[in-house]
Scaffold this active site. Structure first.
Site, PDB file in Angstrom:
ATOM      1  N   SER A   1     -19.021  45.296  74.880  1.00 28.58           N
ATOM      2  CA  SER A   1     -18.946  44.138  76.345  1.00 28.58           C
ATOM      3  C   SER A   1     -18.134  43.828  77.658  1.00 28.58           C
ATOM      4  CB  SER A   1     -19.008  42.535  75.358  1.00 28.58           C
ATOM      5  OG  SER A   1     -19.277  41.310  75.842  1.00 28.58           O
TER       6      SER A   1
ATOM      7  N   ASP B   1     -28.147  39.461  70.535  1.00 30.21           N
ATOM      8  CA  ASP B   1     -26.854  39.987  70.792  1.00 30.21           C
ATOM      9  C   ASP B   1     -26.946  38.604  71.751  1.00 30.21           C
ATOM     10  OD1 ASP B   1     -25.062  39.779  71.963  1.00 30.21           O
ATOM     11  OD2 ASP B   1     -24.356  42.052  72.276  1.00 30.21           O
TER      12      ASP B   1
ATOM     13  N   HIS C   1     -23.414  40.417  68.344  1.00 27.97           N
ATOM     14  CA  HIS C   1     -22.473  40.762  69.903  1.00 27.97           C
ATOM     15  C   HIS C   1     -21.185  41.705  68.847  1.00 27.97           C
ATOM     16  CE1 HIS C   1     -20.899  41.310  73.466  1.00 27.97           C
ATOM     17  NE2 HIS C   1     -20.013  40.578  72.935  1.00 27.97           N
TER      18      HIS C   1
END
Length: 519
Positions: free
Chosen positions: A208, A430, A459
């Site tokens: 991320s 996602d 995610h």
């Protein structure tokens, strides 16, 4: 306003003479007179394995003034148990900005396949400002930490006041540190860790926000970058307002997919037998809840609260029963949510005392990395426009943020110009770093390869979903250092896998996927 969003989530120092940078890297890295310390490793805790070691090193607050004020950087490691196969050190980052990473070696040590695990000393760290690394605070209340603020003409002045208050509080509490809590400085810290470890290069797995941090490192220190896996990608062209706005644009196709999925199962959920009918049921529910909030488990949920759950629609098999549950509650029927559903609907339940450390770092990085618009009128205009264009979350995404009142960044964002030996990894569905964002990261990093898990939901891909079709390609790259000859597209069955983020309560370590509202 209540959040209705899924949880997707001391040591001494001894000087050493390991050089931190070459002359050609001086513009990116600390000045030549800065010398990192050799860590004095100690067992992290008596209730953790003896192999899990911790240390603290000192790094400059401002790398332009390497002999000036320093801050603590808390680091951890689990060394390879097979020295004959050891390749090097691997740094780990869970995302955020604001996510702590000291415990990641414990988790990765458990989950990585042995042929990969044996090659690396696993290195965790709390990024500057986070957790044990000279943590910052803004003194925000729980309400002030929530930036899911729907646009309404009558409440916009209060939104402006909130944004200004948060920025003012951060300056008051942490103003001397705040300008230096940035991605570029965190990348410099990563290189300080590399030098302190005595390594010529480092490998890296980042999730991320960690993908952007890793990408920045490869550009600032290309000769120090070894095997880099960037999982669930942040698009460098969208930092950072655009990354919040992409939550709104990409929630719409996810919502459309959910209506199709749910219509095909109308006998199970009774929300409509066509996608249009399912959509109407949902928006009728939102309208009703805005008129008369829904009583649910001791709280009242408005339609705007429901809209903040935009990330839920990336998981149709979870969204449909929850929407049915809310509709039943609105209709006055008795409801019995399961424990997982309660965690999705009320993600803060069971959590410890609130701290604003993560939120303070989030705003420091998001506002300090790049310029934001300065005029409230622009935010208002765009919130009105995007509420109409992206009704699920558009106004939330484009509404004013504290960055409108932040001090200007001390340096520009990092240009992505240098070719890299990076592997990017992405799920098709996602909610936090949507597919278009992951594709943007791959495009920006010349020479990178991308592994796309079609049908993949969630995610975080590598090791987050033990059944993901992407894991084999990542393991091969980490074991050999060889990128695939071309991009890899594989198919993962959505909804069938048991994600680590959902089984995390069974383990003392959590998988590094943060709550909705972060990267």
């Amino acid at each position: 306003m209540k959040r209705l969003a899924p949880m997707l989530a001391a040591a001494g120092l001894v000087a050493t003479t390991v050089p931190l940078l070459s002359a050609t890297q001086a513009s990116a890295a600390p000045a030549a007179e800065y010398t990192p310390q050799k860590p004095a490793w100690q067992r992290c805790s008596t209730d953790q394995p003896a192999s899990y070691e911790c240390a603290t090193i000192k790094v400059p607050l401002d790398y332009r003034r390497p002999q000036g004020r320093t801050i603590d950087l808390a680091i951890s490691r689990i060394k390879s148990e097979n020295p004959a196969k050891r390749h090097g050190a691997m740094l780990l980052n869970p995302g955020g900005p604001g996510g702590p990473g000291l415990d990641l070696p414990l988790m990765m040590n458990e989950l990585m396949p042995k042929d990969v695990r044996d090659q690396y000393d696993l290195i965790g760290f709390d990024p500057r400002g986070v957790g044990a690394s000279t943590p910052i605070t803004c003194g925000m209340t729980d309400t002030e930490q929530n930036f899911d603020r729907p646009y309404k003409e009558e409440t916009f002045p209060a939104d402006v006041a909130w944004a200004r208050t948060v920025a003012d509080k951060c300056r008051e509490k942490s103003g001397s540190v705040l300008p230096f809590i940035t991605t570029r400085n965190t990348a410099r810290d990563m290189d300080a860790i590399r030098a302190a470890l005595g390594e010529k290069k480092i490998s890296y797995v980042g999730y991320s926000y960690g993908t952007y941090l890793g990408a920045v490192y490869t550009q600032m220190f290309p000769q120090r970058s070894d095997r880099f896996v960037l999982d669930s990608g942040v698009d460098p062209q969208r930092i950072w307002r655009g990354m919040i706005q992409v939550w709104a644009t990409e929630a719409e196709p996810a919502f459309k997919r959910w209506t199709q999925w749910t219509a095909e199962r109308s006998a199970d959920y009774g929300l409509g037998d066509t996608p249009d009918a399912v959509s109407k049921t949902f928006w009728d529910l939102v309208a009703r809840a805005n008129e008369q909030p829904i009583e649910f488990e001791g709280t009242k949920l408005t339609g705007d609260d429901i809209r903040t759950a935009r990330g839920l629609f990336f998981y149709p098999s979870q969204a449909a029963p929850l929407v049915k549950l809310l509709k039943d509650a609105a209709d006055g029927k008795p409801v019995r949510p399961t424990e997982p559903q309660l965690r999705l609907l009320k993600p803060t339940a069971g959590a410890g005392p609130a701290s604003d450390n993560g939120t303070a770092v989030f705003w420091s990085v998001v506002c300090g990395d790049t310029e934001w618009p300065r005029y409230p009128e622009q935010y208002e205009r765009e919130a009105v426009k995007d509420k109409a264009k992206y009704p699920l979350y558009g106004d939330f995404a484009s509404n004013i943020k504290p960055c409108a009142y932040w001090q200007r960044p001390i340096e520009p964002p990092t240009a992505m110009k240098t070719p890299t030996n990076v592997l990017t990894v992405q799920n098709e569905w996602d909610s936090q770093t949507p597919l278009v964002s992951g594709q943007g990261l791959h495009k920006a990093l010349k020479g990178s390869r991308m592994v796309l898990a079609l049908g993949g939901e969630g995610h975080g891909v590598y090791l987050a979903d033990p059944n993901s079709c992407a894991n084999a390609t990542v393991n091969s790259y980490l074991a050999t250092g060889k990128l695939p000859a071309q991009d890899v597209t594989c198919r993962t069955t959505p909804g069938a896998q048991e994600r680590r983020s959902e089984i995390a309560p069974q383990s003392p370590q959590r998988f590094p996927v943060l709550a909705d509202g972060r990267f």
